[in-house]
Design an enzyme around this catalytic site. Structure first.
Site, PDB file in Angstrom:
ATOM      1  CG  HIS A   1      47.303  -7.680  17.651  1.00 45.92           C
ATOM      2  ND1 HIS A   1      47.065  -8.972  18.457  1.00 45.92           N
ATOM      3  CD2 HIS A   1      46.139  -7.385  17.376  1.00 45.92           C
ATOM      4  CE1 HIS A   1      45.919  -9.317  18.609  1.00 45.92           C
ATOM      5  NE2 HIS A   1      44.991  -8.301  17.925  1.00 45.92           N
TER       6      HIS A   1
ATOM      7  CE  LYS B   1      45.244 -10.576  14.057  1.00 46.28           C
ATOM      8  NZ  LYS B   1      44.593 -11.639  14.783  1.00 46.28           N
TER       9      LYS B   1
ATOM     10  CG  ASP C   1      42.672 -13.615  12.322  1.00 47.37           C
ATOM     11  OD1 ASP C   1      43.900 -12.918  11.481  1.00 47.37           O
ATOM     12  OD2 ASP C   1      42.359 -12.863  13.583  1.00 47.37           O
TER      13      ASP C   1
ATOM     14  CE1 TYR D   1      43.020 -11.789  19.354  1.00 42.38           C
ATOM     15  CE2 TYR D   1      42.960 -13.563  17.750  1.00 42.38           C
ATOM     16  CZ  TYR D   1      42.674 -12.132  18.043  1.00 42.38           C
ATOM     17  OH  TYR D   1      42.495 -11.234  17.141  1.00 42.38           O
TER      18      TYR D   1
HETATM   19  P1  NAP Z   1      32.714 -11.458  15.324  1.00 41.62           P
HETATM   20  O1  NAP Z   1      33.293 -12.476  14.403  1.00 41.62           O
HETATM   21  O2  NAP Z   1      31.892 -10.276  14.656  1.00 41.62           O
HETATM   22  O3  NAP Z   1      31.653 -12.002  16.113  1.00 41.62           O
HETATM   23  C1  NAP Z   1      31.693 -13.266  17.102  1.00 41.62           C
HETATM   24  C2  NAP Z   1      30.532 -13.332  17.821  1.00 41.62           C
HETATM   25  O4  NAP Z   1      29.242 -13.685  16.947  1.00 41.62           O
HETATM   26  C3  NAP Z   1      30.525 -14.642  18.629  1.00 41.62           C
HETATM   27  O5  NAP Z   1      29.900 -14.329  19.915  1.00 41.62           O
HETATM   28  C4  NAP Z   1      29.962 -15.683  18.069  1.00 41.62           C
HETATM   29  O6  NAP Z   1      29.051 -16.868  18.839  1.00 41.62           O
HETATM   30  C5  NAP Z   1      28.731 -15.235  17.219  1.00 41.62           C
HETATM   31  N1  NAP Z   1      28.321 -15.721  15.791  1.00 41.62           N
HETATM   32  C6  NAP Z   1      29.243 -16.141  14.864  1.00 41.62           C
HETATM   33  N2  NAP Z   1      28.492 -16.556  13.851  1.00 41.62           N
HETATM   34  C7  NAP Z   1      27.086 -16.484  14.281  1.00 41.62           C
HETATM   35  C8  NAP Z   1      26.008 -16.796  13.731  1.00 41.62           C
HETATM   36  N3  NAP Z   1      26.089 -17.220  12.509  1.00 41.62           N
HETATM   37  N4  NAP Z   1      24.777 -16.347  14.230  1.00 41.62           N
HETATM   38  C9  NAP Z   1      24.619 -15.667  15.528  1.00 41.62           C
HETATM   39  N5  NAP Z   1      25.675 -15.534  16.216  1.00 41.62           N
HETATM   40  C10 NAP Z   1      26.923 -15.726  15.452  1.00 41.62           C
HETATM   41  O7  NAP Z   1      33.620 -11.028  16.349  1.00 41.62           O
HETATM   42  P2  NAP Z   1      35.169 -10.870  16.766  1.00 41.62           P
HETATM   43  O8  NAP Z   1      35.570 -12.431  17.096  1.00 41.62           O
HETATM   44  O9  NAP Z   1      35.396  -9.725  17.549  1.00 41.62           O
HETATM   45  O10 NAP Z   1      35.848 -10.835  15.329  1.00 41.62           O
HETATM   46  C11 NAP Z   1      36.232 -11.653  14.358  1.00 41.62           C
HETATM   47  C12 NAP Z   1      37.876 -12.097  14.455  1.00 41.62           C
HETATM   48  O11 NAP Z   1      38.440 -11.210  14.032  1.00 41.62           O
HETATM   49  C13 NAP Z   1      38.389 -12.509  15.999  1.00 41.62           C
HETATM   50  O12 NAP Z   1      37.973 -13.744  16.300  1.00 41.62           O
HETATM   51  C14 NAP Z   1      39.941 -12.375  15.614  1.00 41.62           C
HETATM   52  O13 NAP Z   1      40.161 -13.513  14.758  1.00 41.62           O
HETATM   53  C15 NAP Z   1      39.743 -11.013  14.540  1.00 41.62           C
HETATM   54  N6  NAP Z   1      40.062  -9.858  15.395  1.00 41.62           N
HETATM   55  C16 NAP Z   1      41.156  -9.239  15.210  1.00 41.62           C
HETATM   56  C17 NAP Z   1      41.375  -7.986  15.963  1.00 41.62           C
HETATM   57  C18 NAP Z   1      42.635  -7.156  16.022  1.00 41.62           C
HETATM   58  O14 NAP Z   1      42.965  -6.376  16.868  1.00 41.62           O
HETATM   59  N7  NAP Z   1      43.495  -7.555  14.759  1.00 41.62           N
HETATM   60  C19 NAP Z   1      40.352  -7.678  16.950  1.00 41.62           C
HETATM   61  C20 NAP Z   1      39.092  -8.261  16.982  1.00 41.62           C
HETATM   62  C21 NAP Z   1      39.095  -9.216  16.524  1.00 41.62           C
HETATM   63  P3  NAP Z   1      29.916 -18.276  19.071  1.00 41.62           P
HETATM   64  O15 NAP Z   1      31.386 -18.108  18.854  1.00 41.62           O
HETATM   65  O16 NAP Z   1      29.412 -18.461  20.526  1.00 41.62           O
HETATM   66  O17 NAP Z   1      28.919 -18.872  18.016  1.00 41.62           O
END
Ligand code: NAP
Length: 299
Positions: free
Chosen positions: A115, A84, A54, A59
């Site tokens: 998005h 997106k 994704d 980004y």
């Molecule tokens: P998330 O996946 O909920 O959390 C990511 C965070 O958790 C990072 O700091 C990562 O650190 C850490 N992490 C990952 N695995 C871990 C583990 N096993 N143990 C401890 N920490 C861990 O956050 P997100 O990036 O906000 O959301 C996920 C994805 O959803 C995004 O990357 C994006 O692709 C999508 N998204 C979409 C929208 C939208 O508007 N459509 C908005 C937000 C997000 P490290 O990377 O340092 O390991």
């Protein structure tokens, strides 16, 4: 391990969308993954068995995501790739789409999402076009399906009011296949989920771990379930989302975490454990109000 438990296969699970396409339930998120990190993360994820990536134009890392896909050696046809359309591109859908294809070094997308329901003037990101809204953008997105360069289209960050407005519009001929929204126990959105499932629109969970430095990672209810199961809090959160019928998109640039976040087969949460997570009262949104100054929900 019981035979039923051994049969739980979260990592190869797919959901059938309203188009008939099958979206892999586990995808790698890439928001905030820096260009010099994301190539390795995507490569590591695909080598570890992930088949869903994704990303988003916003980004700023699509090029490196494409590099990671190439470096993995996994055939493009085996990968589900989502990107997106960013807000300032709402009046230039085809141009924005083609830029993403070019960045990602691919000739098609599995899923292209609007998005945000927010048509921002590129010359002033605090303003919205007076003569354009997300219904117009969706009308243009639908045309992309005829090019064969995108297999499924959907939306992101749409609440019920915006979904209703979109679905009621005369120009809406295609129901979005997906609404990608923030979903975790501190933002479970049950009314929106019920609404989407009633319309056969797949809810895809972003920030499933509560995002960067999440307070969710320290929640007592979560920690005690994780401890009892011998699993990490992050694995428990991902299985919670999968058992609710969401695809989950955990982001990591750390190879060991990318691999651990896919160690989800052969176990599940009991109804009591799901209920305990559902009972978490704390509420927060990662992409909520903080984004409003430039990303106002705009009818
Ligand atoms: P998330 O996946 O909920 O959390 C990511 C965070 O958790 C990072 O700091 C990562 O650190 C850490 N992490 C990952 N695995 C871990 C583990 N096993 N143990 C401890 N920490 C861990 O956050 P997100 O990036 O906000 O959301 C996920 C994805 O959803 C995004 O990357 C994006 O692709 C999508 N998204 C979409 C929208 C939208 O508007 N459509 C908005 C937000 C997000 P490290 O990377 O340092 O390991």
């Amino acid at each position: 391990m019981s035979r039923i438990m051994a049969a739980v296969k979260n990592t190869t699970k797919t959901y059938t969308l309203n188009t008939g396409a099958k979206i892999p339930a586990l995808g790698l998120g890439t928001w905030q993954s820096k260009p010099n990190e994301v190539k390795n993360a995507v490569e590591a994820a695909l080598k570890a068995g992930y088949r869903h990536i994704d990303t988003a134009f916003a980004y700023g890392n699509e090029k490196e995501v494409g590099d990671g896909i190439k470096a993995s050696g996994v055939p493009r046809s085996e990968i589900w790739l989502t990107t997106k359309l960013d807000n300032p591109w709402h009046k230039r859908v085809t141009e924005g789409f083609n830029k993403s294809l070019e960045n990602l070094q691919t000739d098609y997308l599995d899923l292209y999402l609007m998005h945000w329901p927010s048509s921002t003037d590129p010359d002033d990101l605090k303003k919205h076009y007076p003569d354009w809204n997300f219904v117009d953008t969706w009308r243009e997105l639908q045309k992309l399906l005829d090019t064969g360069k995108v297999k499924n289209i959907g939306v992101s960050n749409f609440d019920i009011t915006n979904m209703e407005k979109l679905l009621a519009a005369e120009t809406t001929k295609v129901t979005p296949a997906v609404n990608q929204i923030e979903l975790h126990p501190c933002n479970p959105s049950p009314k929106l989920i019920k609404y989407l499932q009633g319309k056969n629109i797949h809810p895809s969970a972003y920030s499933p771990l509560g995002s960067t430095d999440s307070p969710l990672g320290k929640n007592e209810a979560l920690l005690s379930i994780a401890k009892a199961k011998g699993r990490s809090p992050q694995q428990v959160l991902l299985v919670w989302g999968l058992q609710k019928g969401f695809s989950v998109l955990p982001k990591s640039v750390t190879e060991s975490r990318i691999i651990a976040n896919r160690d989800l087969d052969g176990w599940s949460l009991t109804d009591e454990e799901v209920a305990a997570l559902d009972g978490i009262q704390e509420r927060f949104k990662v992409c909520g109000d903080a984004w409003l100054p430039i990303r106002v929900f705009h009818g």
